[in-house]
Structure formats: structure tokens, C-alpha cells
Scaffold this active site. Structure first.
Site, PDB file in Angstrom:
ATOM      1  N   GLU A  86       0.833  -1.212   0.000  1.00 54.03           N
ATOM      2  CA  GLU A  86       0.000   0.000   0.000  1.00 54.03           C
ATOM      3  C   GLU A  86       0.864   1.257   0.000  1.00 54.03           C
ATOM      4  O   GLU A  86       1.850   1.338   0.733  1.00 54.03           O
ATOM      5  CB  GLU A  86      -0.887  -0.040   1.258  1.00 54.03           C
ATOM      6  CG  GLU A  86      -2.268   0.489   1.042  1.00 54.03           C
ATOM      7  CD  GLU A  86      -3.079  -0.332   0.046  1.00 54.03           C
ATOM      8  OE1 GLU A  86      -3.077   0.045  -1.154  1.00 54.03           O
ATOM      9  OE2 GLU A  86      -3.712  -1.315   0.453  1.00 54.03           O
ATOM     10  N   ASP A 105       2.872   2.376  -4.918  1.00 60.64           N
ATOM     11  CA  ASP A 105       2.828   2.362  -6.394  1.00 60.64           C
ATOM     12  C   ASP A 105       3.373   3.641  -7.021  1.00 60.64           C
ATOM     13  O   ASP A 105       3.883   3.613  -8.134  1.00 60.64           O
ATOM     14  CB  ASP A 105       1.427   2.006  -6.930  1.00 60.64           C
ATOM     15  CG  ASP A 105       0.339   3.003  -6.606  1.00 60.64           C
ATOM     16  OD1 ASP A 105       0.512   3.801  -5.648  1.00 60.64           O
ATOM     17  OD2 ASP A 105      -0.703   2.985  -7.287  1.00 60.64           O
ATOM     18  N   SER A 110     -25.212   7.558 -16.428  1.00 63.69           N
ATOM     19  CA  SER A 110     -24.914   6.548 -15.406  1.00 63.69           C
ATOM     20  C   SER A 110     -26.198   6.170 -14.691  1.00 63.69           C
ATOM     21  O   SER A 110     -27.104   7.002 -14.541  1.00 63.69           O
ATOM     22  CB  SER A 110     -23.920   7.132 -14.399  1.00 63.69           C
ATOM     23  OG  SER A 110     -23.847   6.306 -13.263  1.00 63.69           O
ATOM     24  N   LEU A 155     -12.159   0.536  -2.940  1.00 63.35           N
ATOM     25  CA  LEU A 155     -12.160  -0.668  -3.785  1.00 63.35           C
ATOM     26  C   LEU A 155     -12.023  -0.303  -5.259  1.00 63.35           C
ATOM     27  O   LEU A 155     -12.310  -1.093  -6.140  1.00 63.35           O
ATOM     28  CB  LEU A 155     -13.436  -1.487  -3.528  1.00 63.35           C
ATOM     29  CG  LEU A 155     -13.601  -1.959  -2.077  1.00 63.35           C
ATOM     30  CD1 LEU A 155     -14.937  -2.673  -1.885  1.00 63.35           C
ATOM     31  CD2 LEU A 155     -12.452  -2.876  -1.656  1.00 63.35           C
ATOM     32  N   SER A 156     -11.621   0.941  -5.486  1.00 61.05           N
ATOM     33  CA  SER A 156     -11.264   1.378  -6.827  1.00 61.05           C
ATOM     34  C   SER A 156     -12.404   1.382  -7.836  1.00 61.05           C
ATOM     35  O   SER A 156     -12.266   0.923  -8.973  1.00 61.05           O
ATOM     36  CB  SER A 156     -10.124   0.502  -7.343  1.00 61.05           C
ATOM     37  OG  SER A 156      -9.322   1.285  -8.130  1.00 61.05           O
ATOM     38  N   SER A 157     -13.517   1.947  -7.399  1.00 62.57           N
ATOM     39  CA  SER A 157     -14.621   2.131  -8.343  1.00 62.57           C
ATOM     40  C   SER A 157     -14.178   3.033  -9.492  1.00 62.57           C
ATOM     41  O   SER A 157     -14.603   2.842 -10.640  1.00 62.57           O
ATOM     42  CB  SER A 157     -15.818   2.746  -7.619  1.00 62.57           C
ATOM     43  OG  SER A 157     -15.428   3.952  -6.989  1.00 62.57           O
ATOM     44  N   ASP A 176      -4.304   0.580  -9.519  1.00 62.84           N
ATOM     45  CA  ASP A 176      -5.717   0.244  -9.731  1.00 62.84           C
ATOM     46  C   ASP A 176      -6.022  -0.002 -11.212  1.00 62.84           C
ATOM     47  O   ASP A 176      -6.717  -0.954 -11.575  1.00 62.84           O
ATOM     48  CB  ASP A 176      -6.613   1.373  -9.202  1.00 62.84           C
ATOM     49  CG  ASP A 176      -6.239   1.781  -7.790  1.00 62.84           C
ATOM     50  OD1 ASP A 176      -5.608   0.968  -7.080  1.00 62.84           O
ATOM     51  OD2 ASP A 176      -6.545   2.923  -7.407  1.00 62.84           O
ATOM     52  N   TYR A 226      -3.625  12.680   0.390  1.00 62.42           N
ATOM     53  CA  TYR A 226      -2.918  11.756  -0.502  1.00 62.42           C
ATOM     54  C   TYR A 226      -1.751  12.488  -1.171  1.00 62.42           C
ATOM     55  O   TYR A 226      -0.624  11.994  -1.205  1.00 62.42           O
ATOM     56  CB  TYR A 226      -3.902  11.205  -1.537  1.00 62.42           C
ATOM     57  CG  TYR A 226      -3.350  10.114  -2.425  1.00 62.42           C
ATOM     58  CD1 TYR A 226      -3.504   8.772  -2.085  1.00 62.42           C
ATOM     59  CD2 TYR A 226      -2.693  10.415  -3.611  1.00 62.42           C
ATOM     60  CE1 TYR A 226      -3.012   7.764  -2.905  1.00 62.42           C
ATOM     61  CE2 TYR A 226      -2.197   9.423  -4.430  1.00 62.42           C
ATOM     62  CZ  TYR A 226      -2.368   8.096  -4.082  1.00 62.42           C
ATOM     63  OH  TYR A 226      -1.876   7.096  -4.894  1.00 62.42           O
TER      64      TYR A 226
END
Ligand code: GLA
Length: 387
Positions: free
Chosen positions: A38, A41, A72, A130-132, A180, A232
Site C-alpha cells: 500500500e 505504487d 450513469s 475498492l477502486s470504483s 488500480d 494523498y
């Protein structure tokens, strides 16, 4: 019905109701959960994510003009209408930045993206770590490339990974690494994907969880985080500064002795996380390849401690569910993804699933925290055409 089939049907229905057309094709791309590795990357390190069986599906119809219309099934996501010329940085915002930004970046990579009507539907939980977002980018990217007549091969997948990362960095404005998007486009069912992030080289690593009598549980704390916020970017800037002070291109090239040379305690802690996390990834890969996946629990625990103490990206909700899962019998547990909320994973024996689920719920209730949602995950395939 599988998640992919279900989301494909919903995307087709949305394409019909929003834009009144039938699709030329439907594509789907998975969310992911990261077993270990984690916040490495963007530091040239190694990570070991797996694709979920939950997906974002994109139904698309090629147009003869240069218009792009995006919709959507998510009621909070307003439809977008524009032209191929106005999809880039600054032109779009909100959810459409991910989809339109990907079309822009795929175009920029030299693919002759046509005008299109497109609709998406997803069951990857939003903001759950969860990387939507990468699943949306990957689904749109592969749809656009195939509508443009490109053959689906490894070279194309690498081009699409780079484009999806570019969309996220330059159009959405989130300076995320490439984990991701890479797993969304290159995952192999039944395996985790070891990613060497500096050149995006990948190796499937067969997990053998079922053979070992184990399961991976995701615990979604339902506390949302946004990666585009400052935290981040601050961690990334700390790592860049630590690498600069050590004279390294990548912080992952530092060894434990280099870390001690950093004078600033904050930079030292950030670097300690990155260096130790890469070592943990290597050990986990060795254990898994040796058929000893049941022994990785302590490494998951150590990863969580490092992310909480040295990298400071955990949250009270994550610490509570991780501790409760372990007390209820999990072999190891840790937060996953960017942090500040989102999800944790726990390595469990299937017979303990109910006890672990009950324990995390009770622990959160007792502290007045949001009620977490648990799900057992298996490793699914990469982005693909559904029909
Ligand atoms: C987010 C980013 C990834 C990665 C993780 C932390 O998920 O999108 O690129 O940096 O955080 O490992």
C-alpha cells in the site's frame, strides 16, 4: 446471474432510456482489493492487488458525428453531453471527468476514438477504497478502443492503462499511482497480480486461498474518503522529498540504512513505511508461491501498523474493525487502498466469517461508528467484452 451480467443489463437499459439507442457492445471492468503493497505504487515499488468480481459495465454505441453523450445509473451522476474536442483537463468535472477524461486520454494516446453514446452501471461500492474509479476508467477505455476498431492485445491494454492513469491524474486531478488501472486491465482470475510499478511489469501469483481453507473478507467501514483531497498528495510529496534528499529516483530503492539518514522524523517515518512495505510484499509473494498463504497474516498486521503509525493514513473506523476482526479469529487484517476510511481486509477461515462479521459490527456500534458492511471476495478477471 453474475455481477457482470447484471451490471451489463442495467447499463444497456440506461443507454436505451438516457439516449434512446441500442449498444454496439458492452464491456466490464473490475474493482480491486490490494492484498499488500500500500502506498508504494507512486514510489516505484511492488504491490499485490486482486480484481474483484464486482464490476462497472459500460454499454456503448458508436455515432457518426463527434458528439459524446455519457449517462450513469447512479442517480447522483448527472448526464454529460459534449464533443470529442472538449473532454480534456478543465472541461469536465464530477463523475464524468473519469469517463470523459478517459476518452480524452485514449485519444491523446493515438486511438481514433469515435463519437459515442455510452451508459455505465456499477456495483463496486463508491468511496470504499475498492477502486470504483479505475473500474469506470478501464471499462470506458476498453469500450472506446474497441469502438475505434482496435484489436484487444497486450499492447493495447498497456496503452489503456497509461491513458486511464493520465485521465485520473490530469483530468480528475487525483495524483494516484497506477496500481488500480493496471489490475483492472491485466488481472487474471484466481490470482493476485504482482505489479512492479516503475515499469508496470506484472506477474500473476496464484493465491490458493480455497485450497488452504481460507477466505478474504472485505470490511467496508462506509466512511467515505476522497483521494483528490490534500492528504494523498501530501504523502506523495513527502515521499518525493525523501527520495530527493537521498538522491534516489524512486524511494523504493532506499534500504533501511538510508531511511535512518533522513533528518526529518516525518520523512523518516514515511520512508520507513515504503521500504518495509516493499519487503513485506516480497515475503508475501514468497510465502504464497511456496503454498504457505496461511502464514501471511502477521505481514498483513504489520502492514496495517506501518500505515497507521508511520504513514498516518488509517482512521479510527479502520483501526477498530481490524482489531475486532483479529480478536474474532482472523489470521491477519489491514486497511486497504488510499486510507482515511474505506475498507479493510481480513484473512479468515470460512467458518469464522459470521463471528468476524458480528464482531466488527458490535465493535463499531459500541463506539458509535457507522455500521460496516462485510463481503467475502474472490479474485475475478480483468476488463473484458461482455457482449
Ligand atoms: C489509491 C490509489 C492507488 C494507490 C493506493 C494506495 O487506491 O488510487 O494508486 O496509491 O491508493 O496504495
Amino acid at each position: 446471474m453474475s455481477s457482470a451480467e447484471e451490471q451489463a443489463e442495467l447499463a444497456v437499459a440506461e443507454l436505451r432510456s438516457a439516449w434512446g439507442v441500442q449498444p454496439d457492445g458492452v464491456w466490464a471492468a473490475p474493482g480491486r482489493v490490494n492484498l499488500i503493497g500500500e502506498h508504494v505504487d507512486y514510489n516505484g515499488g511492488r504491490c499485490l492487488p486482486l480484481a474483484l468480481t464486482r464490476v462497472t459495465a459500460a454499454a456503448a454505441r458508436r455515432r457518426d458525428d463527434d458528439r459524446v453523450r455519457l449517462a450513469s445509473t447512479d442517480p447522483s451522476a448527472a448526464p454529460f453531453e459534449g464533443t470529442l474536442a472538449d473532454l480534456g483537463p478543465g472541461a469536465v468535472s464530477g463523475w464524468a471527468a473519469y469517463a470523459a477524461g478517459t476518452l480524452w486520454a485514449v485519444q491523446q494516446a493515438g486511438v481514433d476514438v469515435p463519437g459515442m453514446d455510452l451508459a455505465v452501471s456499477s456495483d463496486v461500492p463508491l468511496g470504499a477504497g475498492l477502486s470504483s474509479s479505475a473500474s469506470l476508467e478501464a471499462a470506458v477505455a476498453i469500450a472506446a478502443a474497441e469502438l475505434a476498431g482496435r484489436d484487444d492485445d497486450e499492447a493495447l491494454r498497456h496503452l489503456l492503462i497509461r491513458a486511464a492513469i493520465r485521465a485520473e491524474n490530469e483530468v480528475v486531478g487525483a495524483g494516484t499511482g497506477g496500481m488500480d488501472q493496471t489490475v483492472a486491465l491485466l488481472a487474471e482470475e484466481g490470482s493476485a497480480l504482482l505489479i512492479h510499478t516503475r515499469d508496470l511489469r506484472t506477474e500473476p501469483v496464484h493465491l490458493g486461498l480455497a485450497e488452504a481453507g481460507l477466505e478474504l473478507m472485505v470490511i467496508d467501514t462506509r466512511v467515505s474518503h476522497t483521494l483528490a483531497d490534500g492528504q494523498y498528495a501530501e504523502r506523495r510529496a513527502d515521499c518525493d522529498e525523501a527520495a530527493r534528499q537521498l538522491g534516489l529516483e524512486w524511494l523504493s530503492d532506499a534500504g533501511p540504512a538510508d531511511v535512518e539518514r533522513l533528518a526529518d522524523p516525518r520523512l523518516r517515518a514515511r520512508a520507513r513505511h515504503v521500504v518495509s512495505e516493499n519487503q513485506r510484499v516480497d515475503t508475501v509473494v514468497e510465502l504464497v508461491r511456496a503454498g504457505r498463504v496461511a502464514e501471511i497474516g502477521p505481514l498483513l498486521d504489520a502492514s496495517h501498523a506501518s500505515l497507521r503509525n508511520d504513514y498516518e493514513v488509517s482512521a479510527v473506523e479502520l483501526d477498530v474493525v481490524v482489531a475486532a476482526a483479529r480478536e474474532a479469529g482472523a489470521l491477519g487484517a489491514r486497511m486497504v487502498g488510499g486510507g482515511f476510511g474505506g475498507s479493510a481486509i481480513a484473512l479468515i477461515r470460512p467458518g469464522d466469517a459470521e463471528a468476524v462479521g458480528d464482531a466488527v459490527l458490535a465493535a463499531c456500534r459500541q463506539r458509535g461508528l457507522a455500521e460496516p458492511v462485510t463481503l467475502t471476495v474472490t479474485s475475478g478477471p480483468a476488463a473484458r467484452r461482455i457482449c
